[in-house]
Write a protein that holds these residues in place. Structure first.
Motif, PDB file in Angstrom:
ATOM      1  N   GLY A 261       0.803  -1.214   0.000  1.00 16.49           N
ATOM      2  CA  GLY A 261       0.000   0.000   0.000  1.00 16.49           C
ATOM      3  C   GLY A 261       0.836   1.264   0.000  1.00 16.49           C
ATOM      4  N   GLY A 262       1.772   1.354   0.941  1.00 18.21           N
ATOM      5  CA  GLY A 262       2.549   2.570   1.114  1.00 18.21           C
ATOM      6  C   GLY A 262       3.425   2.922  -0.069  1.00 18.21           C
ATOM      7  N   LEU A 263       3.943   1.909  -0.768  1.00 20.53           N
ATOM      8  CA  LEU A 263       4.774   2.178  -1.947  1.00 20.53           C
ATOM      9  C   LEU A 263       3.939   2.287  -3.211  1.00 20.53           C
ATOM     10  N   LEU A 264       3.236   1.198  -3.565  1.00 17.02           N
ATOM     11  CA  LEU A 264       2.515   1.183  -4.833  1.00 17.02           C
ATOM     12  C   LEU A 264       1.366   2.184  -4.839  1.00 17.02           C
ATOM     13  N   GLY A 265       0.778   2.426  -3.664  1.00 16.67           N
ATOM     14  CA  GLY A 265      -0.337   3.359  -3.596  1.00 16.67           C
ATOM     15  C   GLY A 265       0.047   4.772  -3.246  1.00 16.67           C
ATOM     16  N   ASP A 266       1.340   5.019  -3.008  1.00 15.98           N
ATOM     17  CA  ASP A 266       1.704   6.366  -2.545  1.00 15.98           C
ATOM     18  C   ASP A 266       3.133   6.752  -2.922  1.00 15.98           C
ATOM     19  N   LYS A 267       4.128   6.214  -2.213  1.00 15.82           N
ATOM     20  CA  LYS A 267       5.481   6.760  -2.276  1.00 15.82           C
ATOM     21  C   LYS A 267       6.212   6.509  -3.589  1.00 15.82           C
ATOM     22  N   SER A 268       5.725   5.597  -4.419  1.00 20.10           N
ATOM     23  CA  SER A 268       6.401   5.373  -5.698  1.00 20.10           C
ATOM     24  C   SER A 268       6.011   6.411  -6.744  1.00 20.10           C
ATOM     25  N   HIS A 269       5.098   7.316  -6.403  1.00 21.48           N
ATOM     26  CA  HIS A 269       4.631   8.353  -7.330  1.00 21.48           C
ATOM     27  C   HIS A 269       5.187   9.709  -6.909  1.00 21.48           C
ATOM     28  N   SER A 270       5.588  10.510  -7.879  1.00 21.09           N
ATOM     29  CA  SER A 270       6.001  11.881  -7.563  1.00 21.09           C
ATOM     30  C   SER A 270       4.795  12.675  -7.097  1.00 21.09           C
ATOM     31  N   LEU A 271       4.965  13.397  -5.991  1.00 22.91           N
ATOM     32  CA  LEU A 271       3.873  14.190  -5.440  1.00 22.91           C
ATOM     33  C   LEU A 271       4.328  15.632  -5.217  1.00 22.91           C
ATOM     34  N   ILE A 272       3.695  16.542  -5.931  1.00 24.46           N
ATOM     35  CA  ILE A 272       3.905  17.978  -5.759  1.00 24.46           C
ATOM     36  C   ILE A 272       2.523  18.600  -5.637  1.00 24.46           C
ATOM     37  N   PHE A 273       2.358  19.526  -4.704  1.00 25.10           N
ATOM     38  CA  PHE A 273       1.027  20.028  -4.388  1.00 25.10           C
ATOM     39  C   PHE A 273       0.887  21.513  -4.674  1.00 25.10           C
ATOM     40  N   ASP A 274      -0.298  21.876  -5.083  1.00 23.68           N
ATOM     41  CA  ASP A 274      -0.692  23.279  -5.178  1.00 23.68           C
ATOM     42  C   ASP A 274      -1.171  23.711  -3.791  1.00 23.68           C
ATOM     43  N   THR A 275      -0.520  24.703  -3.212  1.00 25.52           N
ATOM     44  CA  THR A 275      -0.882  25.154  -1.864  1.00 25.52           C
ATOM     45  C   THR A 275      -1.498  26.554  -1.872  1.00 25.52           C
ATOM     46  N   SER A 276      -2.022  26.969  -3.024  1.00 27.26           N
ATOM     47  CA  SER A 276      -2.560  28.328  -3.110  1.00 27.26           C
ATOM     48  C   SER A 276      -3.760  28.512  -2.185  1.00 27.26           C
ATOM     49  N   ARG A 277      -4.578  27.471  -2.004  1.00 25.74           N
ATOM     50  CA  ARG A 277      -5.732  27.602  -1.107  1.00 25.74           C
ATOM     51  C   ARG A 277      -5.265  27.798   0.334  1.00 25.74           C
ATOM     52  N   LEU A 278      -4.272  27.035   0.753  1.00 27.13           N
ATOM     53  CA  LEU A 278      -3.723  27.180   2.102  1.00 27.13           C
ATOM     54  C   LEU A 278      -3.155  28.578   2.301  1.00 27.13           C
ATOM     55  N   ARG A 279      -2.417  29.068   1.336  1.00 25.50           N
ATOM     56  CA  ARG A 279      -1.776  30.377   1.486  1.00 25.50           C
ATOM     57  C   ARG A 279      -2.798  31.512   1.456  1.00 25.50           C
ATOM     58  N   ARG A 280      -3.904  31.313   0.758  1.00 23.42           N
ATOM     59  CA  ARG A 280      -4.953  32.319   0.776  1.00 23.42           C
ATOM     60  C   ARG A 280      -5.631  32.370   2.143  1.00 23.42           C
ATOM     61  N   LEU A 281      -5.895  31.194   2.718  1.00 22.76           N
ATOM     62  CA  LEU A 281      -6.571  31.130   4.008  1.00 22.76           C
ATOM     63  C   LEU A 281      -5.647  31.483   5.166  1.00 22.76           C
ATOM     64  N   VAL A 282      -4.362  31.143   5.021  1.00 23.24           N
ATOM     65  CA  VAL A 282      -3.383  31.388   6.092  1.00 23.24           C
ATOM     66  C   VAL A 282      -2.181  32.111   5.482  1.00 23.24           C
ATOM     67  N   PRO A 283      -2.265  33.430   5.295  1.00 17.92           N
ATOM     68  CA  PRO A 283      -1.171  34.172   4.651  1.00 17.92           C
ATOM     69  C   PRO A 283       0.173  34.046   5.363  1.00 17.92           C
TER      70      PRO A 283
END
Length: 342
Positions: A261-283
């Protein structure tokens, strides 16, 4: 003064929040947990001992109280979510559900990942259960919900690694002893890691934030590193070269099903996130704690000073030895490998 009930509050992603709330003030904070780590709780924080799954006992505690915010770090399943809706409806102005970025559909349709990306990961039970919990909260009409999705969050008591034992200590020991460590894939996929102190700043900014009610927020840093670099920096902090065996994730999972689960379902994939919503709510949110030598030296000092963090894992170590012996010709030294690719 605003009131908050934190369920949990002493774990990897929540202890930094507890400490920040105690240091910053402005909140009357109550922790509800089983009391297993009471020595970590700041003196000015009120504590209530109890198991959140003991519904009748918790109801007797909650019934006479009302909180501006309830944040539950111990909700994992749809059943847990149903219980919390029942317990806290009418007793809080905002309920914050801690979900996970692991639920995003793999393989990924696009990067960076926004909160609106497909959220149907079926490869990992943990991600499935968290998704089902989200659905319960989302369908609870009139419930004042904010959902946060952390990615890989670490603190000063552990190091974020991919293929590891019960915690990072077994891999640290292997590097110190000159033994090879196993890295999934070719080490170039990107992984977003967030220090718990940065997570706490973002989380606190969402608490009592009326604009955050009804929102789902990726609560992650902007630090995305190749797995090879993560391991190389650990070696640099230890003052030891890292010998690595790179293996395909599916090969690792076939050899050791605990990593399916942890590898095939998660860590084997590149993950980059858009954090614009977080930065708008918490400047005020910034990535201040980088995965650099200063951070790693603090983690290593903390782990070395606390025997409880030095968790040996003989089974994991024997499995690594067996795989490395069978693939000895593929073992490389990360410093040399890295220099050749620059």
């Amino acid at each position: 003064m605003k009131t908050a009930l934190i369920i949990g509050g002493t774990g990897t992603i929540s202890l930094s929040l507890t400490r920040l709330m105690a240091a910053q003030g402005g909140w009357k904070t109550t922790l509800l947990n089983r009391g297993n780590r009471s020595d970590l709780i700041p003196a000015r924080i009120e504590t209530l001992q109890g198991d959140i799954r003991d519904v009748d006992a918790i109801r007797s505690i909650i019934e006479p109280r009302h909180f501006d915010v309830v944040a539950n770090f111990l909700c994992y399943t749809a059943e847990d979510a149903e219980m919390c809706v029942d317990l806290f409806r009418g007793h809080t102005e905002q309920y914050i559900h801690i979900s996970t970025c692991a639920g995003y559909t793999k393989p990924l349709s696009r990067l960076p990942l926004t909160e609106d990306a497909p959220y149907e990961n079926t490869a990992w039970d943990y991600a499935i259960q968290k998704r089902e919990a989200e659905a319960v909260f989302r369908n609870a009409k009139g419930f004042p919900l904010t959902t946060v999705r952390p990615s890989h969050t670490y603190d000063d008591r552990n190091i974020p690694l991919g293929v590891r034992g019960k915690n990072a200590w077994s891999s640290i020991t292997r590097i110190e002893q000159g033994k090879p460590v196993i890295i999934h894939g070719d080490g170039t996929s990107l992984w977003t890691i967030t220090h718990a102190e940065d997570f706490a700043v973002g989380f606190l900014g969402l608490m009592g934030n009326r604009e955050a009610i009804g929102q789902t927020v990726n609560l992650v840093s902007d630090e995305s590193l190749p797995w090879e670099v993560i391991y190389r920096r650990v070696g640099e902090a230890l003052g030891k070269p890292v010998r690595a065996l790179f293996l395909p994730s599916d090969e690792i999972a076939r050899s050791n099903p605990t990593f399916v689960g942890g590898l095939l379902g998660d860590k084997s994939h590149s993950l980059i996130f858009d954090t614009s919503r977080l930065r708008r709510l918490v400047p005020s949110f910034r990535t201040r704690k980088r995965f650099d030598n200063n951070t790693l030296q603090k983690i290593l000092a903390t782990m070395r000073a606390d025997p409880a963090l030095q968790i040996a894992d003989p089974e994991f170590d024997a499995w690594c030895d067996e795989l490395c012996a069978a693939n000895s010709e593929r073992i490389v030294e990360l410093d040399n490998r890295y220099r050749k690719t620059v």
